[in-house]
Design an enzyme around this catalytic site. Structure first.
Site, PDB file in Angstrom:
ATOM      1  N   GLY A  61     131.155 -72.843  93.896  1.00  0.00           N
ATOM      2  CA  GLY A  61     132.732 -73.367  93.659  1.00  0.00           C
ATOM      3  C   GLY A  61     132.505 -74.732  92.728  1.00  0.00           C
ATOM      4  O   GLY A  61     131.603 -74.687  92.033  1.00  0.00           O
ATOM      5  N   SER A  62     133.352 -75.550  93.242  1.00  0.00           N
ATOM      6  CA  SER A  62     133.440 -76.660  92.206  1.00  0.00           C
ATOM      7  C   SER A  62     132.763 -77.882  92.890  1.00  0.00           C
ATOM      8  O   SER A  62     132.073 -77.715  93.930  1.00  0.00           O
ATOM      9  CB  SER A  62     134.972 -77.386  92.303  1.00  0.00           C
ATOM     10  OG  SER A  62     135.017 -77.571  93.836  1.00  0.00           O
ATOM     11  N   GLU A 117     133.723 -80.599  83.758  1.00  0.00           N
ATOM     12  CA  GLU A 117     134.193 -79.255  83.556  1.00  0.00           C
ATOM     13  C   GLU A 117     135.491 -79.140  83.674  1.00  0.00           C
ATOM     14  O   GLU A 117     136.189 -79.711  84.346  1.00  0.00           O
ATOM     15  CB  GLU A 117     133.635 -78.368  84.662  1.00  0.00           C
ATOM     16  CG  GLU A 117     133.684 -76.831  84.460  1.00  0.00           C
ATOM     17  CD  GLU A 117     133.751 -76.068  85.742  1.00  0.00           C
ATOM     18  OE1 GLU A 117     133.658 -76.602  86.954  1.00  0.00           O
ATOM     19  OE2 GLU A 117     133.211 -74.986  85.676  1.00  0.00           O
ATOM     20  N   GLU A 143     126.286 -73.789  94.612  1.00  0.00           N
ATOM     21  CA  GLU A 143     126.055 -73.672  93.005  1.00  0.00           C
ATOM     22  C   GLU A 143     127.540 -74.084  92.459  1.00  0.00           C
ATOM     23  O   GLU A 143     128.319 -73.457  92.930  1.00  0.00           O
ATOM     24  CB  GLU A 143     125.925 -72.039  92.902  1.00  0.00           C
ATOM     25  CG  GLU A 143     124.721 -71.577  93.605  1.00  0.00           C
ATOM     26  CD  GLU A 143     123.443 -72.168  92.784  1.00  0.00           C
ATOM     27  OE1 GLU A 143     123.453 -72.442  91.704  1.00  0.00           O
ATOM     28  OE2 GLU A 143     122.616 -72.405  93.546  1.00  0.00           O
ATOM     29  N   GLY A 173     133.883 -79.780  95.837  1.00  0.00           N
ATOM     30  CA  GLY A 173     133.816 -78.866  97.162  1.00  0.00           C
ATOM     31  C   GLY A 173     132.342 -78.838  97.552  1.00  0.00           C
ATOM     32  O   GLY A 173     132.016 -79.141  98.692  1.00  0.00           O
ATOM     33  N   GLY A 174     131.574 -78.472  96.697  1.00  0.00           N
ATOM     34  CA  GLY A 174     130.046 -78.278  97.180  1.00  0.00           C
ATOM     35  C   GLY A 174     129.762 -79.576  97.366  1.00  0.00           C
ATOM     36  O   GLY A 174     128.870 -80.042  98.528  1.00  0.00           O
ATOM     37  N   CYS A 187     131.191 -69.774  85.311  1.00  0.00           N
ATOM     38  CA  CYS A 187     130.617 -71.106  85.675  1.00  0.00           C
ATOM     39  C   CYS A 187     129.400 -71.238  84.358  1.00  0.00           C
ATOM     40  O   CYS A 187     129.088 -72.372  84.155  1.00  0.00           O
ATOM     41  CB  CYS A 187     129.729 -71.274  86.791  1.00  0.00           C
ATOM     42  SG  CYS A 187     128.680 -69.498  87.202  1.00  0.00           S
ATOM     43  N   LYS A 210     133.299 -67.697 105.043  1.00  0.00           N
ATOM     44  CA  LYS A 210     134.567 -68.459 105.047  1.00  0.00           C
ATOM     45  C   LYS A 210     135.164 -67.785 103.630  1.00  0.00           C
ATOM     46  O   LYS A 210     134.903 -68.156 102.703  1.00  0.00           O
ATOM     47  CB  LYS A 210     134.291 -69.949 104.795  1.00  0.00           C
ATOM     48  CG  LYS A 210     135.425 -70.681 104.841  1.00  0.00           C
ATOM     49  CD  LYS A 210     135.869 -70.862 103.535  1.00  0.00           C
ATOM     50  CE  LYS A 210     137.003 -71.886 103.332  1.00  0.00           C
ATOM     51  NZ  LYS A 210     137.838 -71.539 102.305  1.00  0.00           N
TER      52      LYS A 210
END
Ligand code: NAP
Length: 527
Positions: free
Chosen positions: A240-241, A392, A264, A244-245, A301, A183
């Site tokens: 990603g964030s 974060e 992650e 989202g995850g 990250c 994606k």
């Protein structure tokens, strides 16, 4: 050439009507190429092709798989300057970074090629039969890792190459024997298409089945959601964030057949500065940390977003020096207007919290899309009481927490959300005097660093890149290094299976010459 189309297996396709451009944050203009988002029909076709390809790819020889991985690396290098220029125009990152990341991407592909070529990674384990065992005979049992099936990979905005189309997740999934559907990240769709074209060339050159790879464009979350819900998809890799995850993890858990999502995600990477070290080294530490916080505009990250120390003159000196040093650094460009918007909003939200003080903020004029580095301070108690401060702030921002005592420091570490890394800064034998701090830190992170900085992730077998939730959804696995392959496989046992029907890895003759655990002894011998 960039076409703006999707790769559905080896074919370019653009049946949809939803279109978008990428953005050049340095020039603050849209890039010229227009990308067409994948339709539901194209998503279905990609998953169907991947499912068919899996029937062949899952048991393709290790040499062919290694050649495929090495050919992808060659084809990426063959894209040469066009890839580098596209990367820079879609990320605002400098050429040196683009080349470095390409080097890492190619190295990761070759590392997995070597791993599969050697072959022992399948962890072949054999217990031969004991037909005369009393009271019951023992069967012949043989176990190895086998691939899960089609994997969906989501790339991250901040690593257009190394954590995206042909990044670590894709390389590890191919090595495991899983087809991959990427994606594509909307911020670097052109870079993604170029790398996808390199993979498709490698598929064709090395005779891999059509559908072993697809690359789907998307400008919103719908394509990713459809992919994760698709019954033909068997695992997901996400970088990603946390939002989202977590959304994708929940979606996968709600399926009739839940599947693993290895996400992650973001992290604030606590840095614990022990008192003696701050006293003796505060100037050097301030310089080092000013660089680490601003490296890559803080878009890592592993950025050090949280610095913990014991309140007092020495820590105050460190904060003053860090503030002086960080504003000396020229601001740099962020990846996209949306990223700087999010940075400004999160930073503002953080600094608006009660009892938080801004120690340094770059005050001069900055170019559009350039970030103002910021350092804030807060007391230990205020930090404990306010979870907003634990979140974060993706960008060049760090919060220094002034703890009242070692006990408060330990309590803060013990109650932190899970993190990718933790860093201990200690002078001489100081670390040995704080075993409870070290142990609390170890309990919350995936990697612990001594007298260094968390930025910079070495790609090698002993690296753990992952950690307790929310830094990753499954702390038992790493996303970097050869062991990341274990996310895309499952253990599988053959009981009393005829030798000639076993995979080569488990045959008596050990035709591949791999290292196996045979009757509890590690050996390359035949049986
Ligand atoms: P992001 O906003 O989460 O986006 C990542 C991808 O996920 C995008 O393709 C996005 O699609 C998609 N996505 C986001 N939310 C979704 C949802 N609810 N449903 C379906 N798809 C969704 O993150 P990013 O800005 O690309 O990356 C920055 C973050 O990544 C930072 O937090 C950083 O710390 C983290 N990161 C972590 C690691 C690690 O290894 N732990 C490495 C690098 C970066 P759309 O863009 O189309 O919405």
């Amino acid at each position: 050439m960039i076409t703006g189309k999707n790769y559905i297996g080896n074919n370019l396709s653009s049946k949809g009507t939803k279109q978008y451009n990428t953005f050049n944050p340095q020039l603050n203009i849209k890039n010229e190429h227009v990308f067409t988002e994948a339709t539901a029909e194209e998503i279905d076709e990609a998953v169907h092709l991947a499912t068919e390809a899996f029937k062949v790819f899952r048991s393709i020889s290790k040499e062919k798989k290694a050649t495929f991985l090495n050919t992808i690396a060659d084809e990426i290098l063959a894209l040469d300057d066009f890839l580098i220029k596209t990367y820079c125009s879609e990320s605002g990152l400098p050429e040196g970074r683009a080349k470095g990341e390409r080097g890492r991407t190619v190295m990761q592909l070759r590392m997995f090629a070597d791993l599969v070529n050697e072959g022992s990674w399948v962890d072949a384990t054999i217990d031969t039969a004991l037909p005369n065992r009393e009271p019951a005979p023992k069967p012949d049992l043989r176990k190895m890792y086998i691939p899960l099936g089609p994997v969906v990979v989501f790339g991250a905005s901040n690593f257009p190459l190394a954590y995206s189309t042909a990044g670590g997740d894709t390389a590890a999934a191919f090595a495991a024997g899983c087809p991959v559907i990427v994606k594509s990240h909307p911020m670097h769709a052109g870079t993604g298409e170029l790398v996808a074209s390199a993979i498709v060339k490698a598929v064709q050159k090395t005779g891999m089945p059509n559908g072993v790879f697809s690359n789907l464009n998307s400008s919103g979350i719908e394509v990713g959601e459809q992919l994760v819900k698709h019954s033909g998809v068997k695992a997901v890799g996400f970088t990603g964030s946390i939002n989202g995850g977590r959304a994708l993890y929940d979606l996968a858990a709600q399926r009739d057949e839940p599947i693993p999502v290895f996400a992650e995600m973001g992290s604030i990477n606590p840095v614990v500065m022990l008192p003696k070290s701050v006293k003796h080294n505060y100037e050097r530490l301030a310089k080092t940390y000013a660089s680490s916080i601003t490296l890559g505009t803080g878009q890592f990250c592993t950025n050090p977003g949280l610095i913990l120390g014991i309140k007092g003159d020495d820590l105050t000196n460190f904060i003053i020096k860090l503030s002086e040093e960080i504003v000396k650094i020229d601001p740099t460009c962020m990846l996209h207007p949306n990223i700087i918007k999010a940075y400004d909003a999160k930073r503002q939200k953080a600094v608006n919290q009660d009892n938080l003080h801004v120690a340094a903020e770059y005050a001069e004029d900055v170019k559009t899309n350039y970030a103002r580095q910021t350092v804030a301070t807060v007391s230990g108690k205020a930090f404990i009481d306010n979870p907003t401060l634990h979140q974060e702030v993706f960008g060049p921002y760090s919060l220094v927490v002034e703890c009242e005592s070692v006990e408060e420091l330990e309590a803060i570490i013990s109650n932190l959300e899970g993190q990718l890394t933790g860093t201990l800064i200690a002078h001489d034998d100081e670390a040995a005097q704080y075993p409870e701090i070290v142990s609390a830190l170890q309990n919350r992170v995936g990697r612990i660093i001594f007298n260094g900085v968390p930025t910079g992730v070495e790609v090698c077998p002993s690296m753990t890149h992952g950690g307790p939730y929310p830094s990753s959804t499954d702390s038992r696995f790493t996303a970097v290094g050869i062991h990341s392959i274990k996310r895309w496989v499952r253990p599988f046992s053959y009981q009393d299976w005829p030798n000639e029907l076993l995979p080569d890895e488990l045959k008596n003759e050990n035709p591949l010459g791999i290292s196996r655990l045979v009757n509890n002894k590690q050996t390359t011998e035949k049986i």
